[in-house]
Scaffold this motif. Sequence first.
Motif, mmCIF file in Angstrom:
data_model
loop_
_atom_site.group_PDB
_atom_site.id
_atom_site.type_symbol
_atom_site.label_atom_id
_atom_site.label_comp_id
_atom_site.label_asym_id
_atom_site.label_seq_id
_atom_site.Cartn_x
_atom_site.Cartn_y
_atom_site.Cartn_z
ATOM 1 N N ILE A 3 30.233 -49.525 85.485
ATOM 2 C CA ILE A 3 31.507 -50.167 85.801
ATOM 3 C C ILE A 3 31.895 -51.047 84.617
ATOM 4 N N PHE A 4 33.120 -50.879 84.122
ATOM 5 C CA PHE A 4 33.549 -51.620 82.944
ATOM 6 C C PHE A 4 34.935 -52.249 83.093
ATOM 7 N N PHE A 5 35.657 -51.922 84.166
ATOM 8 C CA PHE A 5 37.053 -52.321 84.313
ATOM 9 C C PHE A 5 37.245 -52.962 85.676
ATOM 10 N N ASN A 32 43.321 -50.207 93.772
ATOM 11 C CA ASN A 32 42.288 -49.327 94.335
ATOM 12 C C ASN A 32 42.022 -48.143 93.414
ATOM 13 N N SER A 33 43.054 -47.624 92.807
ATOM 14 C CA SER A 33 42.910 -46.472 91.919
ATOM 15 C C SER A 33 42.146 -46.829 90.647
ATOM 16 N N LEU A 34 42.503 -47.929 90.026
ATOM 17 C CA LEU A 34 41.864 -48.310 88.766
ATOM 18 C C LEU A 34 40.467 -48.899 88.961
ATOM 19 N N ASN A 35 40.209 -49.500 90.109
ATOM 20 C CA ASN A 35 38.885 -50.056 90.397
ATOM 21 C C ASN A 35 37.929 -49.006 90.972
ATOM 22 N N ASP A 36 38.344 -47.753 91.024
ATOM 23 C CA ASP A 36 37.534 -46.685 91.600
ATOM 24 C C ASP A 36 36.204 -46.548 90.840
ATOM 25 N N TYR A 37 35.106 -46.871 91.513
ATOM 26 C CA TYR A 37 33.783 -46.862 90.882
ATOM 27 C C TYR A 37 33.361 -45.481 90.421
ATOM 28 N N THR A 38 33.675 -44.458 91.171
ATOM 29 C CA THR A 38 33.284 -43.099 90.795
ATOM 30 C C THR A 38 33.941 -42.701 89.483
ATOM 31 N N TRP A 39 35.233 -42.933 89.373
ATOM 32 C CA TRP A 39 35.973 -42.625 88.141
ATOM 33 C C TRP A 39 35.389 -43.385 86.960
ATOM 34 N N GLN A 40 35.177 -44.690 87.132
ATOM 35 C CA GLN A 40 34.648 -45.495 86.037
ATOM 36 C C GLN A 40 33.252 -45.032 85.630
#
Length: 166
Positions: A3-5, A32-40
């Motif tokens: 997690i970086f963002f 919610n979209s930008l804090n998505d842990y899976t994406w990050q």
Amino acid sequence: MGIFFKITCESQGAKTAEKAFINNRVLDYILNSLNDYTWQDQISSKLRTLNPQYSHITLGTILRLFLSKNIEAGNLKSFSRYVKKDGKLVIDQMLVADKYESLSEDATRQAICDEVYNYFEEVILKNKAKFQDFDAVSFVPLLKKGFQDIKEKNLQNGGNRLETQG
């Protein structure tokens, strides 16, 4: 997890309760979209070299959606600052709620996404040489794709990306 963002917001809503509800729903979807842990986690290995599985907030951001009269009264402005000891870029962006007053929810989401992405891109690239373990240049197209997905509402529940390719 890599997690970086981290993005948060503060909102004064809007001039009417109905528009405040819409604005806050748009902000929630973006966060919610930008804090998505899976994406990050999926993209962190492309952006970090030292230890991509180590969670370290490299981008700490806040969106502030205020009415123009309050921005002017408080002489509030967007700003960014790289904190070397923490290895983190702090981005604090002011958004003028009045600009979105007459827009539908979809148009509001698209306009806010454009404004936030443009500011983030400028600030991230301006500070790219300061990052200790973060490839800002590689992140910008991924962020652009993320905002495009948000604009088009291609994400379920404001997160859960199915694809991370830029």
